[in-house]
Design a protein around this motif. Structure first.
Motif, PDB file in Angstrom:
ATOM      1  N   THR A 191     -25.333  21.532  -3.776  1.00 47.82           N
ATOM      2  CA  THR A 191     -24.967  20.666  -1.827  1.00 47.82           C
ATOM      3  C   THR A 191     -23.850  19.950  -2.233  1.00 47.82           C
ATOM      4  OG1 THR A 191     -25.689  18.466  -2.945  1.00 47.82           O
ATOM      5  CG2 THR A 191     -27.561  20.023  -2.317  1.00 47.82           C
ATOM      6  N   ALA A 192     -23.298  20.419  -0.702  1.00 47.39           N
ATOM      7  CA  ALA A 192     -21.905  20.114  -0.486  1.00 47.39           C
ATOM      8  C   ALA A 192     -21.841  18.001  -0.698  1.00 47.39           C
ATOM      9  CB  ALA A 192     -21.462  19.971   0.450  1.00 47.39           C
ATOM     10  N   ALA A 193     -20.561  17.703  -1.157  1.00 47.37           N
ATOM     11  CA  ALA A 193     -20.458  16.391  -0.999  1.00 47.37           C
ATOM     12  C   ALA A 193     -20.354  16.186   0.153  1.00 47.37           C
ATOM     13  CB  ALA A 193     -18.972  15.925  -1.875  1.00 47.37           C
ATOM     14  N   THR A 194     -21.080  14.326   0.338  1.00 46.47           N
ATOM     15  CA  THR A 194     -20.806  13.893   1.517  1.00 46.47           C
ATOM     16  C   THR A 194     -19.430  12.598   1.961  1.00 46.47           C
ATOM     17  OG1 THR A 194     -23.346  13.244   2.194  1.00 46.47           O
ATOM     18  CG2 THR A 194     -21.984  12.015   3.344  1.00 46.47           C
ATOM     19  N   LEU A 195     -18.322  12.459   2.857  1.00 44.45           N
ATOM     20  CA  LEU A 195     -17.576  12.233   2.561  1.00 44.45           C
ATOM     21  C   LEU A 195     -17.390  10.686   3.869  1.00 44.45           C
ATOM     22  CD1 LEU A 195     -14.936  15.258   4.209  1.00 44.45           C
ATOM     23  CD2 LEU A 195     -15.273  14.193   2.160  1.00 44.45           C
ATOM     24  N   GLU A 196     -17.209   9.739   3.426  1.00 41.93           N
ATOM     25  CA  GLU A 196     -17.291   8.446   3.264  1.00 41.93           C
ATOM     26  C   GLU A 196     -16.595   8.165   4.068  1.00 41.93           C
ATOM     27  OE1 GLU A 196     -20.239   6.759   4.200  1.00 41.93           O
ATOM     28  OE2 GLU A 196     -21.248   8.372   3.469  1.00 41.93           O
ATOM     29  N   PRO A 197     -16.026   7.158   5.038  1.00 38.37           N
ATOM     30  CA  PRO A 197     -14.784   6.745   5.026  1.00 38.37           C
ATOM     31  C   PRO A 197     -14.955   5.704   4.556  1.00 38.37           C
ATOM     32  CG  PRO A 197     -16.369   6.668   7.456  1.00 38.37           C
ATOM     33  CD  PRO A 197     -16.509   7.326   6.425  1.00 38.37           C
ATOM     34  N   PHE A 198     -13.459   4.779   4.371  1.00 44.27           N
ATOM     35  CA  PHE A 198     -13.416   3.389   3.418  1.00 44.27           C
ATOM     36  C   PHE A 198     -12.058   3.153   4.050  1.00 44.27           C
ATOM     37  CE2 PHE A 198     -10.944   6.711   1.552  1.00 44.27           C
ATOM     38  CZ  PHE A 198      -9.824   6.421   0.931  1.00 44.27           C
ATOM     39  N   THR A 199     -11.521   1.831   3.501  1.00 40.65           N
ATOM     40  CA  THR A 199     -11.039   0.929   4.818  1.00 40.65           C
ATOM     41  C   THR A 199     -10.648   0.508   3.168  1.00 40.65           C
ATOM     42  OG1 THR A 199     -12.593  -0.186   6.135  1.00 40.65           O
ATOM     43  CG2 THR A 199     -10.411  -1.521   5.679  1.00 40.65           C
ATOM     44  N   VAL A 200      -8.769   0.097   3.213  1.00 39.44           N
ATOM     45  CA  VAL A 200      -7.844  -0.319   2.369  1.00 39.44           C
ATOM     46  C   VAL A 200      -7.363  -0.706   3.460  1.00 39.44           C
ATOM     47  CG1 VAL A 200      -6.153   0.304   1.040  1.00 39.44           C
ATOM     48  CG2 VAL A 200      -7.379   2.125   1.181  1.00 39.44           C
ATOM     49  N   ASN A 201      -6.880  -2.302   2.491  1.00 40.77           N
ATOM     50  CA  ASN A 201      -6.178  -3.528   3.178  1.00 40.77           C
ATOM     51  C   ASN A 201      -5.092  -3.418   2.777  1.00 40.77           C
ATOM     52  OD1 ASN A 201      -7.402  -3.846   5.986  1.00 40.77           O
ATOM     53  ND2 ASN A 201      -8.941  -4.679   4.963  1.00 40.77           N
ATOM     54  N   PHE A 202      -3.809  -3.419   2.243  1.00 42.76           N
ATOM     55  CA  PHE A 202      -2.068  -3.992   1.996  1.00 42.76           C
ATOM     56  C   PHE A 202      -1.525  -4.730   2.476  1.00 42.76           C
ATOM     57  CE2 PHE A 202      -2.046   0.104   3.117  1.00 42.76           C
ATOM     58  CZ  PHE A 202      -0.647  -0.022   3.419  1.00 42.76           C
ATOM     59  N   THR A 203      -0.906  -5.326   1.189  1.00 43.08           N
ATOM     60  CA  THR A 203       0.848  -6.035   1.960  1.00 43.08           C
ATOM     61  C   THR A 203       1.930  -5.276   2.174  1.00 43.08           C
ATOM     62  OG1 THR A 203      -0.617  -8.106   1.548  1.00 43.08           O
ATOM     63  CG2 THR A 203       1.621  -8.591   2.620  1.00 43.08           C
ATOM     64  N   ILE A 204       2.655  -5.071   3.463  1.00 39.30           N
ATOM     65  CA  ILE A 204       3.738  -4.871   2.626  1.00 39.30           C
ATOM     66  C   ILE A 204       4.874  -6.139   3.151  1.00 39.30           C
ATOM     67  CG2 ILE A 204       5.251  -2.205   3.714  1.00 39.30           C
ATOM     68  CD1 ILE A 204       2.912  -1.690   5.100  1.00 39.30           C
ATOM     69  N   THR A 205       5.477  -5.778   2.536  1.00 35.83           N
ATOM     70  CA  THR A 205       6.528  -7.375   1.796  1.00 35.83           C
ATOM     71  C   THR A 205       7.836  -6.621   2.960  1.00 35.83           C
ATOM     72  OG1 THR A 205       7.563  -6.252  -0.139  1.00 35.83           O
ATOM     73  CG2 THR A 205       5.275  -7.988   0.132  1.00 35.83           C
ATOM     74  N   SER A 206       8.893  -5.004   2.803  1.00 32.53           N
ATOM     75  CA  SER A 206       9.466  -5.380   2.976  1.00 32.53           C
ATOM     76  C   SER A 206       9.448  -4.905   4.874  1.00 32.53           C
ATOM     77  CB  SER A 206       9.920  -3.579   2.740  1.00 32.53           C
ATOM     78  OG  SER A 206       9.007  -2.726   2.371  1.00 32.53           O
ATOM     79  N   LEU A 207       8.873  -4.486   5.550  1.00 33.82           N
ATOM     80  CA  LEU A 207       8.567  -4.688   7.371  1.00 33.82           C
ATOM     81  C   LEU A 207       8.334  -6.018   7.808  1.00 33.82           C
ATOM     82  CD1 LEU A 207       7.815  -2.714   9.129  1.00 33.82           C
ATOM     83  CD2 LEU A 207       5.441  -2.495   9.281  1.00 33.82           C
ATOM     84  N   PRO A 208       9.242  -6.814   7.910  1.00 30.29           N
ATOM     85  CA  PRO A 208       8.874  -7.637   9.415  1.00 30.29           C
ATOM     86  C   PRO A 208       7.816  -7.152  10.378  1.00 30.29           C
ATOM     87  CG  PRO A 208      11.594  -6.955   8.512  1.00 30.29           C
ATOM     88  CD  PRO A 208      11.136  -5.649   8.207  1.00 30.29           C
TER      89      PRO A 208
END
Length: 67
Positions: free
Chosen positions: A2-19
Motif C-alpha cells: 500500500t502507498a504511504a499516507t502523507l500527513e501535513p505537519f507544523t514546524v515552529n522555530f525562531t530566526i534570530t537574524s530576521l528583524p
C-alpha cells in the motif's frame, strides 16, 4: 503493497537574524511574500536532504510572528 499516507505537519522555530516588522503580519505585503519565498526554498532544500526526503512534498510558510 500500500502507498504511504502523507500527513501535513507544523514546524515552529525562531530566526534570530530576521528583524520582525509589521509587514510580516500581512500575507499580501511584499516583505511577507519575499520572506515566505526564501523560507520555503531553504526549508525545502533542508527537508529534501533529511530522512523524510523521499516522502517530502514541499512546504508552505503560513505565518510570521514576533517572538
Amino acid at each position: 503493497t500500500t502507498a504511504a499516507t502523507l500527513e501535513p505537519f507544523t514546524v515552529n522555530f525562531t530566526i534570530t537574524s530576521l528583524p520582525y516588522t509589521s509587514d510580516l503580519e500581512n500575507p499580501d505585503s511584499a516583505k511577507f511574500r519575499a520572506t515566505q519565498r526564501v523560507m520555503n526554498t531553504l526549508l525545502d532544500r533542508l527537508l529534501k536532504k533529511s530522512s523524510i526526503g523521499p516522502a517530502f512534498q514541499g512546504c508552505n510558510t503560513t505565518d510570521f510572528r514576533y517572538g
